[in-house]
Design a protein around this motif. Structure first.
Motif, PDB file in Angstrom:
ATOM      1  N   TYR A 158      -3.238  10.022  -7.451  1.00  0.00           N
ATOM      2  CA  TYR A 158      -4.282   9.206  -6.821  1.00  0.00           C
ATOM      3  C   TYR A 158      -5.157   8.570  -7.895  1.00  0.00           C
ATOM      4  O   TYR A 158      -5.350   9.132  -8.980  1.00  0.00           O
ATOM      5  N   THR A 213       0.492  14.306  -5.945  1.00  0.00           N
ATOM      6  CA  THR A 213       0.532  12.849  -5.796  1.00  0.00           C
ATOM      7  C   THR A 213      -0.471  12.208  -6.748  1.00  0.00           C
ATOM      8  O   THR A 213      -1.615  12.666  -6.835  1.00  0.00           O
ATOM      9  N   THR A 267      -4.150   5.251   1.465  1.00  0.00           N
ATOM     10  CA  THR A 267      -5.013   6.413   1.648  1.00  0.00           C
ATOM     11  C   THR A 267      -4.240   7.620   2.150  1.00  0.00           C
ATOM     12  O   THR A 267      -3.250   7.501   2.865  1.00  0.00           O
ATOM     13  N   SER A 268      -4.717   8.802   1.745  1.00  0.00           N
ATOM     14  CA  SER A 268      -4.273  10.081   2.289  1.00  0.00           C
ATOM     15  C   SER A 268      -5.522  10.855   2.678  1.00  0.00           C
ATOM     16  O   SER A 268      -6.628  10.535   2.227  1.00  0.00           O
ATOM     17  N   LEU A 279      -7.632   9.429  -2.020  1.00  0.00           N
ATOM     18  CA  LEU A 279      -7.570  10.666  -1.247  1.00  0.00           C
ATOM     19  C   LEU A 279      -8.942  10.898  -0.622  1.00  0.00           C
ATOM     20  O   LEU A 279      -9.947  11.008  -1.330  1.00  0.00           O
ATOM     21  N   SER A 301      -4.873   3.909  -4.835  1.00  0.00           N
ATOM     22  CA  SER A 301      -4.564   5.031  -3.947  1.00  0.00           C
ATOM     23  C   SER A 301      -5.776   5.960  -3.862  1.00  0.00           C
ATOM     24  O   SER A 301      -6.331   6.370  -4.889  1.00  0.00           O
ATOM     25  N   ALA A 308      -3.624  16.461  -4.484  1.00  0.00           N
ATOM     26  CA  ALA A 308      -3.953  15.766  -5.726  1.00  0.00           C
ATOM     27  C   ALA A 308      -3.024  16.165  -6.866  1.00  0.00           C
ATOM     28  O   ALA A 308      -2.740  15.356  -7.762  1.00  0.00           O
TER      29      ALA A 308
END
Length: 267
Positions: free
Chosen positions: A69, A67, A51-52, A28, A26, A64
């Motif tokens: 990452y 979530t 992805t974000s 960011l 994952s 961050a």
């Protein structure tokens, strides 16, 4: 900000995926340029990453903290809360997260600033997408490996470090190290493949009062090289990043990009 267009590299990325599924993770993406975020999002999702996106430091910190990452791709030039301060705050609140700084600043001082702020690595714009994805994959592997037992034996090449026993062996042969030499080697091997600044090493091993004692650190590095390298004058394990610090080679030598132009085997 310019970068080697991921759209142009997408066919190559698809080819890479066809030849073998990449490791998932994952990511960011933090950049104030929407076109850069979109390009990175497309390429990384094509490679199997989740992805974000965040356009600034404040938004990145909120995401961050909410979530989990594996990696943050962080532009150094952000409006408002800049990339360096965002990096510092991320590192304080999420010490295990991997942070890759994206920067157009190519001077050694700027790279040192990014690493001292807590970045694990940096990629200079414009960059090739293959290089970036290789760094991201390596960062994901390291981030996921941190979930394992911190007392696990570390093996890189023919060097084996056993943290609980505080023992080091090379090709099965015991190497006698002083306590500080062991601590220094352990720190470098635990962060294998990453550039570690002089200041970060001195602070981690000796404390903040040693932050400017670069020659003191060099003495220990020379002693370590004598003990673990076949040819201390041409090391293959304990490498120098010129004007930045040191890095221990990654386990797979072929996984490292060429470092001939940015490393020097001597102090």
């Amino acid at each position: 900000m310019a970068l080697s267009p991921p759209y142009k590299s997408r066919s190559a990325s698809l080819g890479e995926r066809a030849s073998g599924a990449p490791s998932s993770g994952s990511i960011l993406i933090v950049d104030d340029d929407a076109s850069v975020r979109r390009a990175l999002h497309i390429t990384l999702q094509t490679l199997g990453f989740t992805t974000s996106e965040a356009p600034g430091g404040e938004e990145a910190l909120l995401l961050a903290r909410a979530t989990p990452y594996d990696v943050v791709l962080l532009d150094i030039n952000l409006p408002g809360l800049d990339g360096l301060e965002t990096c510092r705050q991320l590192r304080r609140s999420l010490p295990r997260i991997a942070i890759l700084m994206l920067t157009v600043r190519d001077s050694e001082d700027d790279k040192v600033q990014a690493l001292d702020a807590g970045a694990d690595d940096y990629v200079t714009k414009p960059f090739h997408i293959r290089e970036l994805t290789a760094r991201v994959r390596a960062a994901v592997r390291r981030a996921q490996a941190q979930e394992d037992d911190t007392n696990a034996v570390i093996r890189i090449g023919d060097i084996e470090l056993d943290p609980p026993r505080r023992e080091v062996r090379k090709a099965g042969n015991y190497i006698r190290l002083t306590p500080k030499e062991f601590d220094l080697l352990h720190y470098l091997m635990a962060h294998a493949g990453l550039p570690i600044t002089h200041g970060r090493l001195l602070n981690a091993i000796w404390g903040p009062e040693y932050g400017d004692e670069v020659e003191y650190l060099r003495t220990f590095i020379r002693q370590l090289r004598k003990k673990i390298e076949d040819d201390p004058g041409n090391p293959k394990y304990l490498l120098t990043d010129v004007q930045i610090g040191y890095r221990f080679r990654e386990n797979d030598l072929t996984a490292r990009r060429s470092h001939a132009e940015r490393t020097d085997s001597q102090d």
